[in-house]
Design a protein around this motif. Structure first.
Motif, mmCIF file in Angstrom:
data_model
loop_
_atom_site.group_PDB
_atom_site.id
_atom_site.type_symbol
_atom_site.label_atom_id
_atom_site.label_comp_id
_atom_site.label_asym_id
_atom_site.label_seq_id
_atom_site.Cartn_x
_atom_site.Cartn_y
_atom_site.Cartn_z
ATOM 1 N N THR A 237 -1.298 11.224 -6.254
ATOM 2 C CA THR A 237 -0.209 11.805 -7.291
ATOM 3 C C THR A 237 0.332 13.218 -7.110
ATOM 4 N N ALA A 238 -0.424 13.702 -6.032
ATOM 5 C CA ALA A 238 0.126 15.282 -6.106
ATOM 6 C C ALA A 238 1.586 15.938 -5.890
ATOM 7 N N ASN A 239 2.168 14.725 -5.033
ATOM 8 C CA ASN A 239 3.644 14.745 -4.836
ATOM 9 C C ASN A 239 3.929 13.396 -4.138
ATOM 10 N N MET A 240 5.229 13.517 -3.790
ATOM 11 C CA MET A 240 5.805 12.055 -3.148
ATOM 12 C C MET A 240 5.512 12.225 -1.677
ATOM 13 N N PHE A 241 5.343 13.143 -1.058
ATOM 14 C CA PHE A 241 4.660 13.031 0.348
ATOM 15 C C PHE A 241 3.271 12.385 0.377
ATOM 16 N N TRP A 242 2.395 13.068 -0.423
ATOM 17 C CA TRP A 242 1.116 12.407 -0.365
ATOM 18 C C TRP A 242 0.939 10.965 -0.907
ATOM 19 N N SER A 243 1.928 10.458 -2.069
ATOM 20 C CA SER A 243 1.913 9.151 -2.309
ATOM 21 C C SER A 243 2.390 8.211 -1.210
ATOM 22 N N PHE A 244 3.298 8.614 -0.306
ATOM 23 C CA PHE A 244 3.687 8.020 0.703
ATOM 24 C C PHE A 244 2.543 8.000 1.707
ATOM 25 N N TYR A 245 1.911 8.959 1.805
ATOM 26 C CA TYR A 245 0.724 9.126 2.853
ATOM 27 C C TYR A 245 -0.535 8.148 2.735
ATOM 28 N N TYR A 246 -0.707 8.335 1.247
ATOM 29 C CA TYR A 246 -1.780 7.246 0.901
ATOM 30 C C TYR A 246 -1.275 5.726 0.910
ATOM 31 N N CYS A 247 -0.336 5.431 0.433
ATOM 32 C CA CYS A 247 0.249 4.182 0.620
ATOM 33 C C CYS A 247 0.431 3.802 2.037
ATOM 34 N N ALA A 248 0.919 4.289 2.727
ATOM 35 C CA ALA A 248 1.216 3.818 4.087
ATOM 36 C C ALA A 248 -0.074 3.659 5.028
ATOM 37 N N ALA A 249 -0.557 4.636 4.790
ATOM 38 C CA ALA A 249 -2.150 4.864 5.646
ATOM 39 C C ALA A 249 -3.261 3.681 4.852
ATOM 40 N N GLY A 250 -3.182 3.588 3.498
ATOM 41 C CA GLY A 250 -3.893 2.686 2.983
ATOM 42 C C GLY A 250 -3.482 1.476 3.405
ATOM 43 N N LEU A 251 -2.439 1.032 3.114
ATOM 44 C CA LEU A 251 -1.956 -0.283 3.611
ATOM 45 C C LEU A 251 -2.454 -0.883 4.947
ATOM 46 N N HIS A 252 -1.909 0.195 5.577
ATOM 47 C CA HIS A 252 -2.592 -0.005 7.290
ATOM 48 C C HIS A 252 -3.950 -0.215 7.097
ATOM 49 N N GLY A 253 -4.689 0.434 6.553
ATOM 50 C CA GLY A 253 -6.300 0.481 6.531
ATOM 51 C C GLY A 253 -6.757 -0.732 6.023
ATOM 52 N N LEU A 254 -5.998 -1.429 5.213
ATOM 53 C CA LEU A 254 -6.320 -2.767 4.509
ATOM 54 C C LEU A 254 -6.147 -3.689 5.744
ATOM 55 N N HIS A 255 -4.921 -3.663 6.645
ATOM 56 C CA HIS A 255 -4.950 -4.506 7.654
ATOM 57 C C HIS A 255 -6.098 -4.460 8.782
ATOM 58 N N VAL A 256 -6.747 -3.162 8.861
ATOM 59 C CA VAL A 256 -7.544 -2.856 9.840
ATOM 60 C C VAL A 256 -8.793 -3.529 9.517
ATOM 61 N N ILE A 257 -9.205 -3.364 8.088
ATOM 62 C CA ILE A 257 -10.223 -4.232 7.475
ATOM 63 C C ILE A 257 -10.201 -5.707 7.655
ATOM 64 N N ALA A 258 -8.779 -6.152 7.102
ATOM 65 C CA ALA A 258 -8.693 -7.745 7.213
ATOM 66 C C ALA A 258 -8.859 -8.149 8.747
ATOM 67 N N GLY A 259 -8.447 -7.406 9.667
ATOM 68 C CA GLY A 259 -8.275 -7.886 11.110
ATOM 69 C C GLY A 259 -9.610 -7.929 11.423
ATOM 70 N N ALA A 260 -10.561 -6.908 11.046
ATOM 71 C CA ALA A 260 -11.876 -6.957 11.465
ATOM 72 C C ALA A 260 -12.641 -8.077 10.947
ATOM 73 N N ILE A 261 -12.444 -8.554 9.471
ATOM 74 C CA ILE A 261 -13.107 -9.430 9.062
ATOM 75 C C ILE A 261 -12.653 -11.060 9.868
#
Lengths: 140, 189
Positions: B122-146
């Motif tokens: 929630t710090a600002n829009m850049f960090w919102s994008f950062y966590y959203c993009a990297a987080g969504l990608h991270g979820l795909h990494v975890i799903a792929g590993a499973i």
């Protein structure tokens, strides 16, 4: 051992290792680019190299070149939709002033953030900063 | 009796593989929309460059190395599966899973450090994008590993070896997304 020797048109492990080494070298170039300090070089080494890396992975690891053509068209259609989305929405996001509108919130955020970054506090982050959004657009 | 997806090939491609290509096409739209949104905001907000200067390029580079290497082991697993060597495919799939685990661990340390510094979602829009993009990608990494873990045991038993290629295709796509996320979030400062 022929590197192009194929099983069902695919390659040998040595070939895949070679592609991996090339990908790592490209990663090194993309990291070195910003060190030169010229913006267009950074953009070229960052995004140009990313496109090359993506091509190498798609062609050699995903074997897209051996796949039926319509699969490539399917993927390119998805990419085209991405560009369509970008073309349709980016003018309202990248510009903060239009013919009949002004995005006051976005303008204020750029000014506020630029000022804050010029006097950056040790912890950097600006808690409570309101993100610029379309909600702040004023029509006139 | 086998499921129809593993036996039918009405389009010239095994139906299961076609399904993975459809999945990847839909993922292109999802990640493409997200990255496209980020790029247009990045160009409209010069201050994003200042925020991006706080991302950890070393951690990003390590994770790029890890994902590129895991893509290599994924394609080697595919190669082994084509040779009907389920045991070797199993081994390479678990090297790939180890890559996924390393990626998530590095990302966890990175995020922990950033959140500690006050750079929250929630710090600002850049960090919102950062966590959203990297987080969504991270979820795909975890799903792929499973998915790879499930496929690996079937491969070791010599069953459904074609699934090694399918899960590999998905994994290479996850790698491709990161290839574009890395310069956007870590290099363009």
């Amino acid at each position: 051992m022929s590197e192009a020797a194929a099983d069902h048109g695919h390659h040998t492990p040595a070939f895949y290792v070679k592609i991996w080494v090339i990908l790592l070298m490209l990663l090194g170039v993309s990291l070195a680019g910003p060190e030169i300090g010229i913006q267009w070089v950074t953009l070229l080494t960052a995004f140009g190299i990313a496109v090359v890396k993506a091509y190498l992975v798609a062609k050699n690891f995903m074997h897209l070149n051996l796949e039926r053509r319509y699969v490539v068209y399917l993927l390119l259609t998805a990419v085209a939709f991405m560009f369509l989305f970008y073309a349709g929405t980016s003018p309202d996001i990248m510009n903060h002033v239009g013919r009949n509108w002004t995005n006051v919130a976005a303008q204020a955020e750029v000014e506020r953030a630029t000022e804050a970054l010029n006097h950056e506090v040790p912890h950097g982050a600006d808690h409570g900063a309101e993100p610029a959004s379309a909600e702040g657009a004023e029509h006139h | 009796m086998k499921p129809i997806a593993t036996t039918r090939s009405a389009t010239g491609i095994p139906t299961g593989k076609l399904a993975v290509w459809w999945l990847i096409a839909s993922e292109i739209v999802i990640f493409g929309g997200l990255l496209g949104s980020y790029i247009m905001h990045r160009l409209g907000h010069p201050e994003f460059g200042g925020y991006a200067s706080h991302t950890n390029t070393v951690a990003g580079a390590i994770n790029t190395f890890v994902l590129l290497t895991s893509s290599l082991t994924a394609v080697l697993a595919h190669h082994a599966a084509e040779q009907k060597d389920g045991e070797k495919a199993f081994k390479y799939l678990w090297f790939t899973i180890a890559g996924a685990a390393t990626f998530v661990i590095v990302k966890s340390f990175e995020w922990h450090h950033e959140i500690e510094q006050g750079y929250t979602v929630t710090a600002n829009m850049f960090w919102s994008f950062y966590y959203c993009a990297a987080g969504l990608h991270g979820l795909h990494v975890i799903a792929g590993a499973i998915m790879m873990a499930i496929v690996s045991f079937r491969a070791r038993a010599g069953k459904e070896l074609q699934q090694v290629e399918l899960v590999g295709l998905y994994w290479h796509f996850v790698d491709l997304v990161w290839i574009f996320l890395f310069p956007l979030l870590y290099i363009a400062k």
